[in-house]
Design a protein around this motif. Structure first.
Motif, mmCIF file in Angstrom:
data_model
loop_
_atom_site.group_PDB
_atom_site.id
_atom_site.type_symbol
_atom_site.label_atom_id
_atom_site.label_comp_id
_atom_site.label_asym_id
_atom_site.label_seq_id
_atom_site.Cartn_x
_atom_site.Cartn_y
_atom_site.Cartn_z
ATOM 1 N N SER A 1 35.121 38.956 53.074
ATOM 2 C CA SER A 1 35.238 38.824 51.626
ATOM 3 C C SER A 1 36.692 38.912 51.172
ATOM 4 C CB SER A 1 34.403 39.914 50.942
ATOM 5 O OG SER A 1 34.562 39.869 49.539
ATOM 6 N N ILE A 2 37.431 39.875 51.743
ATOM 7 C CA ILE A 2 38.850 39.992 51.389
ATOM 8 C C ILE A 2 39.622 38.750 51.802
ATOM 9 C CG2 ILE A 2 40.959 41.292 51.876
ATOM 10 C CD1 ILE A 2 39.265 43.798 52.087
ATOM 11 N N GLN A 3 39.336 38.228 52.995
ATOM 12 C CA GLN A 3 40.024 37.035 53.457
ATOM 13 C C GLN A 3 39.767 35.854 52.511
ATOM 14 O OE1 GLN A 3 38.717 35.626 57.279
ATOM 15 N NE2 GLN A 3 40.546 34.369 57.603
ATOM 16 N N GLN A 4 38.520 35.731 52.090
ATOM 17 C CA GLN A 4 38.202 34.644 51.167
ATOM 18 C C GLN A 4 38.942 34.808 49.840
ATOM 19 O OE1 GLN A 4 34.036 34.336 50.325
ATOM 20 N NE2 GLN A 4 34.239 32.490 49.081
ATOM 21 N N GLN A 5 38.962 36.046 49.327
ATOM 22 C CA GLN A 5 39.659 36.277 48.065
ATOM 23 C C GLN A 5 41.163 36.056 48.201
ATOM 24 O OE1 GLN A 5 38.592 40.084 46.428
ATOM 25 N NE2 GLN A 5 36.411 39.786 46.762
ATOM 26 N N ILE A 6 41.715 36.475 49.357
ATOM 27 C CA ILE A 6 43.151 36.258 49.563
ATOM 28 C C ILE A 6 43.464 34.769 49.624
ATOM 29 C CG2 ILE A 6 45.003 36.537 51.255
ATOM 30 C CD1 ILE A 6 43.927 39.301 51.858
ATOM 31 N N HIS A 7 42.610 34.019 50.320
ATOM 32 C CA HIS A 7 42.823 32.566 50.371
ATOM 33 C C HIS A 7 42.739 31.954 48.976
ATOM 34 C CE1 HIS A 7 43.277 32.517 54.558
ATOM 35 N NE2 HIS A 7 41.999 32.536 54.931
ATOM 36 N N GLN A 8 41.789 32.433 48.201
ATOM 37 C CA GLN A 8 41.687 31.920 46.837
ATOM 38 C C GLN A 8 42.924 32.271 46.017
ATOM 39 O OE1 GLN A 8 38.034 33.532 45.324
ATOM 40 N NE2 GLN A 8 36.725 32.127 46.490
ATOM 41 N N LEU A 9 43.404 33.522 46.170
ATOM 42 C CA LEU A 9 44.611 33.912 45.441
ATOM 43 C C LEU A 9 45.824 33.124 45.910
ATOM 44 C CD1 LEU A 9 44.163 37.804 45.292
ATOM 45 C CD2 LEU A 9 43.923 36.175 43.412
ATOM 46 N N GLU A 10 45.902 32.872 47.220
ATOM 47 C CA GLU A 10 47.014 32.078 47.720
ATOM 48 C C GLU A 10 46.961 30.651 47.168
ATOM 49 O OE1 GLU A 10 46.678 32.364 51.905
ATOM 50 O OE2 GLU A 10 47.781 34.279 52.052
ATOM 51 N N GLU A 11 45.769 30.099 47.151
ATOM 52 C CA GLU A 11 45.639 28.757 46.596
ATOM 53 C C GLU A 11 45.989 28.744 45.109
ATOM 54 O OE1 GLU A 11 41.687 27.566 47.423
ATOM 55 O OE2 GLU A 11 41.988 27.338 49.604
ATOM 56 N N PHE A 12 45.511 29.778 44.411
ATOM 57 C CA PHE A 12 45.819 29.843 42.988
ATOM 58 C C PHE A 12 47.321 30.041 42.772
ATOM 59 C CE2 PHE A 12 46.479 32.454 39.159
ATOM 60 C CZ PHE A 12 45.985 31.591 38.200
ATOM 61 N N GLY A 13 47.942 30.935 43.595
ATOM 62 C CA GLY A 13 49.379 31.146 43.468
ATOM 63 C C GLY A 13 50.167 29.899 43.790
ATOM 64 N N ALA A 14 49.744 29.201 44.855
ATOM 65 C CA ALA A 14 50.437 27.955 45.189
ATOM 66 C C ALA A 14 50.295 26.931 44.075
ATOM 67 C CB ALA A 14 49.885 27.403 46.510
ATOM 68 N N LEU A 15 49.080 26.868 43.515
ATOM 69 C CA LEU A 15 48.873 25.937 42.405
ATOM 70 C C LEU A 15 49.722 26.328 41.197
ATOM 71 C CD1 LEU A 15 47.273 23.552 41.243
ATOM 72 C CD2 LEU A 15 45.481 25.172 40.569
ATOM 73 N N GLN A 16 49.804 27.636 40.943
ATOM 74 C CA GLN A 16 50.607 28.095 39.813
ATOM 75 C C GLN A 16 52.085 27.801 40.029
ATOM 76 O OE1 GLN A 16 50.618 32.333 39.235
ATOM 77 N NE2 GLN A 16 50.818 32.148 37.029
#
Length: 617
Positions: free
Chosen positions: A288-303
């Motif tokens: 679950s943490i890995q999935q959330q981190i990937h989502q945050l990384e994707e969101f950060g990269a998008l931002q």
């Protein structure tokens, strides 16, 4: 000689302290060791108590059996003597040989089968009423009475003779001398024997050497059995604890690797027990943490991409608008007053907008990790001079004295452009909040680091604000006018610039007593910082009044170094004194983490704000 002995003692104490420290560290870090040693310690107490109880019980049983057998033998011996001495009067002359013969027959009879339980013994036959070799208490001695005894009468204690003389059976444990000189424990049984005249005293001395050897054998057997049992318990507890600790260690190793960024690490699952359920729960949490981190990384990269794209896209219309604004500004003399003012505001806001776009692009590069360093070996004093010149217009507009203490060389391998940007932001920030009071800048260096301290004596920082000052677009007082026209990103960029070079950017502030900002960088690029050449928290109050403008080679009092001896200077408790020397010898190589990372209280009676990350305003 005394110095050599003292040095040897110090070395021994140091070695002992190191060993004790190593044992303490091992004790704290190894749960298996704690469990095994605790089990062995508690088992040792139990085994010791049980061994003492068993030894006591066995000894009591041996002595009880010996005493019963001795009493039986004493009764048999009494009967035999009474039969042999039924016609003998002890007071007649010539009875000594009769007593000796009777005692010999008694001893020979005692070695028979009936005495096998009592063991070997010695017999003593006494005819007198006083201890052998003494005078009667009446002052007179009957003829031959002192010598009327047969056997080793000197081993019979007087405490045992008294009840026997009164006609009672008595026993006593004593220590009798042996041939080797060492005493041997023995049991003496005494009783009266009837004759044709007065009663005689019969004492049987039973040596306890066999029982003593038996007890020694039992003690050694119990000791060996106890040691074997403790070793067995230690082994069993080690094996059992290992079965519990091993999965915990594996979980700790997996968690450490997961924390280091290896997000694919998982715990192995064996069976269906509690450890297996723990592993399953951990694996689900990690996924679950890995999935959330990937989502945050994707969101950060998008931002970051959005910020970069918008910044780049705004460059073209901004250039067009700037060209039009410059045309209007060049023709401002031909415009009326309102239009001329509008043209000037348009140019100023375009400058601010262009600066904001530049900061956004720089932040996006820092966030993306693509920022590059151009390291050069330079003297930080030159960078400080250039930074001061860039804010000269602010110094003149606000009539602020800027005092530069650049007497100490400070060469280091740094990126001059990024260091100058940090110092420019700190100086502009200090001028904005300095209330036209003196601003001090000092440069210092040691063998491993260089530092620049900027101190103002303005509004300072409130408690709790130190943890916020490096947040992007954060302002302590949004209604306050900024003379430097900052974008709210300069200090956040400064913090990232310091971290990028392996340095610290730290801050301290106190309400109405100003703030101190310290930049610390390693002298050699890539080295790990441990301490800073300059204190963070000031040790003195505000300097004397100075003329507005930039003054180089000024002696700064507020950022003075501690005394060369390392002593803490005396602090004042008045309105202009601070109560901490500001040394932070526990700096970490984390780009600005200092101390405990929280807000602190400094000075006698006044709350201060210390930034644990290197905050400024």
């Amino acid at each position: 000689m005394a110095d050599r002995i003292a040095g040897l003692r110090r070395r021994v104490e140091l070695a002992l302290a190191e060993r004790v420290g190593a044992v303490r560290v091992l004790w704290r870090r190894s749960m298996q060791l704690r469990v095994v040693l605790s089990t062995v310690a508690m088992s040792s107490v139990v085994v010791l108590v049980l061994g003492l109880v068993l030894q006591t019980q066995i000894a009591d049983r041996l002595l009880q059996g010996k005493q019963q057998a001795a009493l039986v033998q004493a009764d048999i011996s009494r009967q035999n003597l009474e039969r042999d001495l039924a016609r003998v009067d002890p007071d007649r002359d010539g009875t000594q040989s009769t007593l000796d013969d009777a005692l010999d027959r008694l001893t020979s009879l005692g070695s028979g089968a009936d005495s096998r339980d009592a063991g070997a013994f010695e017999a003593v036959l006494v005819a007198g009423t006083e201890p052998v070799g003494t005078t009667s208490t009446t002052g007179t001695t009957m003829p031959g009475e002192e010598d009327r005894s047969s056997g080793p009468a000197d081993v019979v204690p007087p405490q045992l003779r008294d009840p026997v003389l009164k006609g009672f059976l008595a026993t006593k444990y004593v220590t009798v001398p042996s041939g080797g000189g060492a005493g041997v424990p023995a049991l003496i049984v005494g009783q009266p024997v009837r004759t044709a005249g007065r009663n005689l005293q019969l004492y049987l001395v039973f040596p306890l050497s066999a029982e003593q050897r038996t007890l020694a054998l039992i003690q050694s057997t119990l000791a060996l059995a106890g040691l074997a049992l403790l070793g067995l318990l230690a082994g069993i507890s080690s094996i059992v604890t290992r079965q519990v600790v091993r999965p915990v260690r594996q979980a700790a190793d997996v968690a450490e690797r997961f924390a280091d960024g290896h997000l694919d690490e998982r715990m192995p699952v064996y069976g269906d027990d509690e450890v297996a359920r723990l592993a399953e729960s951990y694996n689900e949490m990690a996924a679950s943490i890995q999935q959330q981190i990937h989502q945050l990384e994707e969101f950060g990269a998008l931002q970051r991409r959005f910020t970069s794209d918008v910044s780049h896209e705004l460059r073209t219309p901004l250039t067009t608008v700037r060209m039009a604004a410059e045309v209007l500004h060049d023709q401002a003399e031909d415009l009326d007053a309102v239009a001329r003012r509008s043209a000037q505001l348009l140019v100023d806001e375009l400058d601010r907008f262009e600066s904001l776009l530049g900061d956004l692009l720089e932040i996006s590069r820092l966030d993306a990790g693509v920022a590059e360093l151009a390291v050069e070996r330079v003297d930080l004093r030159d960078i400080v001079r250039r930074s001061a010149e860039t804010v000269r217009h602010l110094v003149d507009d606000t009539a602020t004295p800027l005092l530069l203490d650049l007497t100490e060389p400070a060469e280091a391998e740094v990126d001059p452009r990024r260091v100058e940007r940090i110092l420019r932001n700190l100086l502009a920030n200090a001028i904005d909040h300095g209330e036209s009071r003196p601003i001090e800048v000092r440069v210092a260096a040691d063998d491993h680091a260089v530092a620049v301290v900027v101190r103002d004596h303005g509004v300072g920082l409130k408690p709790g604000e130190a943890g916020l000052v490096f947040n992007r677009f954060w302002r302590a007082d949004p209604s306050r006018q900024r003379r430097s026209g900052g974008t709210g990103l300069g200090l956040a960029i400064s913090l990232e610039d310091a971290r990028l070079q392996g340095g610290w950017l730290q801050a301290w502030g106190e309400t109405d007593h100003g703030a101190v900002f310290r930049l610390t960088l390693p002298r050699t690029a890539g080295d790990l910082l441990r301490t800073s050449p300059l204190p963070l928290i000031p040790v003195t109050g505000a300097p004397a009044d100075a003329e507005p403008g930039i003054h180089e080679a000024a002696v700064t009092t507020g950022t003075a170094l501690p005394p060369p001896t390392g002593e803490i200077p005396a602090t004042r408790t008045g309105d202009d004194g601070f109560g901490d020397d500001g040394l932070d010898d526990d700096g970490l190589d984390d780009g600005g983490i200092d101390g405990d990372g929280g807000d602190g209280a400094t000075g006698p009676g006044r709350p201060g704000a210390v930034s644990g990350r290197g905050e400024a305003r």
